[in-house]
Design a protein around this motif. Structure first.
Motif, mmCIF file in Angstrom:
data_model
loop_
_atom_site.group_PDB
_atom_site.id
_atom_site.type_symbol
_atom_site.label_atom_id
_atom_site.label_comp_id
_atom_site.label_asym_id
_atom_site.label_seq_id
_atom_site.Cartn_x
_atom_site.Cartn_y
_atom_site.Cartn_z
ATOM 1 N N ILE A 249 0.812 -1.215 0.000
ATOM 2 C CA ILE A 249 0.000 0.000 0.000
ATOM 3 C C ILE A 249 0.848 1.269 0.000
ATOM 4 O O ILE A 249 0.331 2.366 -0.191
ATOM 5 C CB ILE A 249 -0.982 0.011 1.198
ATOM 6 N N SER A 250 2.149 1.135 0.228
ATOM 7 C CA SER A 250 3.095 2.237 0.077
ATOM 8 C C SER A 250 4.474 1.615 -0.019
ATOM 9 O O SER A 250 4.635 0.403 0.131
ATOM 10 C CB SER A 250 3.009 3.210 1.259
ATOM 11 N N HIS A 251 5.475 2.439 -0.268
ATOM 12 C CA HIS A 251 6.835 1.906 -0.407
ATOM 13 C C HIS A 251 7.343 1.258 0.887
ATOM 14 O O HIS A 251 8.307 0.491 0.850
ATOM 15 C CB HIS A 251 7.793 3.019 -0.841
ATOM 16 N N HIS A 252 6.703 1.553 2.011
ATOM 17 C CA HIS A 252 7.168 1.012 3.285
ATOM 18 C C HIS A 252 6.052 0.301 4.056
ATOM 19 O O HIS A 252 6.197 0.046 5.250
ATOM 20 C CB HIS A 252 7.760 2.134 4.160
ATOM 21 N N GLN A 253 4.972 -0.045 3.375
ATOM 22 C CA GLN A 253 3.879 -0.716 4.049
ATOM 23 C C GLN A 253 3.298 -1.814 3.171
ATOM 24 O O GLN A 253 3.154 -1.640 1.956
ATOM 25 C CB GLN A 253 2.750 0.274 4.400
ATOM 26 N N VAL A 254 2.961 -2.936 3.821
ATOM 27 C CA VAL A 254 2.294 -4.026 3.126
ATOM 28 C C VAL A 254 1.196 -4.554 4.046
ATOM 29 O O VAL A 254 1.400 -4.700 5.256
ATOM 30 C CB VAL A 254 3.284 -5.140 2.725
ATOM 31 N N ARG A 255 0.023 -4.805 3.476
ATOM 32 C CA ARG A 255 -1.123 -5.256 4.261
ATOM 33 C C ARG A 255 -1.338 -6.744 4.037
ATOM 34 O O ARG A 255 -1.386 -7.218 2.901
ATOM 35 C CB ARG A 255 -2.374 -4.484 3.865
ATOM 36 N N VAL A 256 -1.457 -7.478 5.141
ATOM 37 C CA VAL A 256 -1.795 -8.896 5.107
ATOM 38 C C VAL A 256 -3.077 -9.093 5.901
ATOM 39 O O VAL A 256 -3.612 -8.147 6.495
ATOM 40 C CB VAL A 256 -0.660 -9.773 5.686
#
Length: 373
Positions: free
Chosen positions: A247-254
């Motif tokens: 969702i951003s260069h430094h965030q991932v949603r699981v």
């Protein structure tokens, strides 16, 4: 200058290439390890370093001097390399002391006896010199083999699956002892094994091998927490992949929440569209990333449990049907089918390009937790 350097070596048996363009470096006094499954080529590499196999491409250098390249081959006896074999290869008709001193026959007797006594003290067998190999335990025989290999003060020590004939408990204890002995003698060494616990216990740096190539040469910590590809991630430790969306260069949603990473999350190699709606990844979760927490609203069902003494490894079913692992102190003894509270504690966010169809990857989220690295 590195003490040992392999520069793009190839090895083949007939038309079958066993090792392909393999490179590595080892500094003086360091302990390296080639770790991988059977048939990956690790023992072949060790034999080429020892001089028992000739390379068909590339170079092997010891202290900057070329010992192997196509058309040039220094024989094993001129490489000053010691070797500890899988079956120890002790001489049954010689005493322990004479086994250790076998490679010192050119020395004066007094000097040779002094070196043998010194090595027997180092390996903890100072009172066993007059015994024969068959009178010793497997662990003691292994230490005799190590002392014999170290006696001539080799430039490099090679260990080929040295613990494979020992029981698990003895193997673990001796692996630490062997590291201490090698470090005490300031010897440069390479271990070959398929057992990652041995590799972690002995080596400073480890090369993960697969199909004749080193996939990653790194510290044990980085191999576990920062694997460079899926093979390394699967081979080292335990873990599962959960589908995620960047969702951003430094965030991932699981499914279990949003992970924050200090390192930019790579969507797809060479893809500058990150983040985006179709930027899907697989996120590696280790058992220590999923923490049991009775106060958490996030629940998962226990579907399997493996008792390990101080800890229990739980396999958990998430609401989507995906599974995760959690390593929990064993006084938290939950039943199969029980729903327990969990939370994420991810210090290293590891992702790889997704391998699943987008429709199957992400389930609607009922809640979100934020984890900061």
């Amino acid at each position: 200058m590195s003490h040992l350097e392999l520069a793009g070596i190839d090895l083949a048996y007939g038309t079958q290439r066993v090792v392909r363009n393999l490179s590595m470096r080892l500094e003086k006094g360091s302990i390296g390890c080639l770790l991988g499954p059977s048939g990956c080529g690790k023992t072949t590499v060790l034999r080429s370093i020892a001089g028992f196999e000739q390379v068909s491409g590339g170079e092997i250098r010891l202290d900057g001097a070329v010992v192997s390249r196509q058309g040039q081959h220094v024989p094993p006896e001129r490489r000053r390399i010691g070797m500890v074999f899988q079956d120890y290869a002790l001489f049954p008709h010689l005493t322990v002391a004479r086994n250790v001193g076998f490679g010192l026959r050119a020395m004066e007797r007094e000097q040779r006896n002094g070196r043998v006594a010194e090595l027997l003290r180092v390996v903890g067998l100072h009172d066993q010199g007059n015994k024969y190999p068959h009178e010793l335990s497997g662990g003691q025989q292994q230490r005799v083999a190590l002392a014999r290999a170290l006696a001539p003060r080799p430039s490099l020590l090679l260990l080929d699956e040295p613990f494979s004939n020992l029981d698990v408990e003895l193997r673990e204890r001796l692996s630490y002892e062997v590291r201490d002995i090698i470090k005490a003698t300031q010897t440069t060494a390479i271990l070959v094994t398929h057992d990652q616990n041995e590799a972690f216990a002995v080596a400073d740096e480890i090369g993960i091998m697969h199909e004749g190539r080193i996939q990653q040469w790194d510290t044990p910590y980085n191999l576990y927490h920062r694997p460079v590809n899926r093979f390394v991630a699967d081979f080292i430790g335990q873990g599962v992949f959960l589908p995620g969306r960047v969702i951003s260069h430094h965030q991932v949603r699981v499914e279990l929440g949003t992970l924050n990473s200090t390192i930019p999350v790579e969507c797809c190699p060479g893809d500058d569209r990150c983040p985006g709606e179709e930027c899907l990844v697989d996120v590696l979760l280790r058992p220590d990333d999923v923490v049991h927490d009775d106060s958490s609203e996030m629940k998962a069902e226990v579907v399997h449990k493996a008792f390990r003494g101080a800890e229990i490894l739980y396999t958990l079913r998430l609401e989507s049907g995906a599974r995760a692992l959690s390593l929990v102190p064993s006084h938290h003894n939950h039943a199969i089918g029980e729903r327990i509270g969990i939370r994420l504690a991810v210090d290293h966010v590891v992702t790889f390009p997704g391998e699943h169809p987008p429709a199957a990857r992400m389930q609607p989220q009922r809640r979100e937790a934020s984890i900061t690295q």
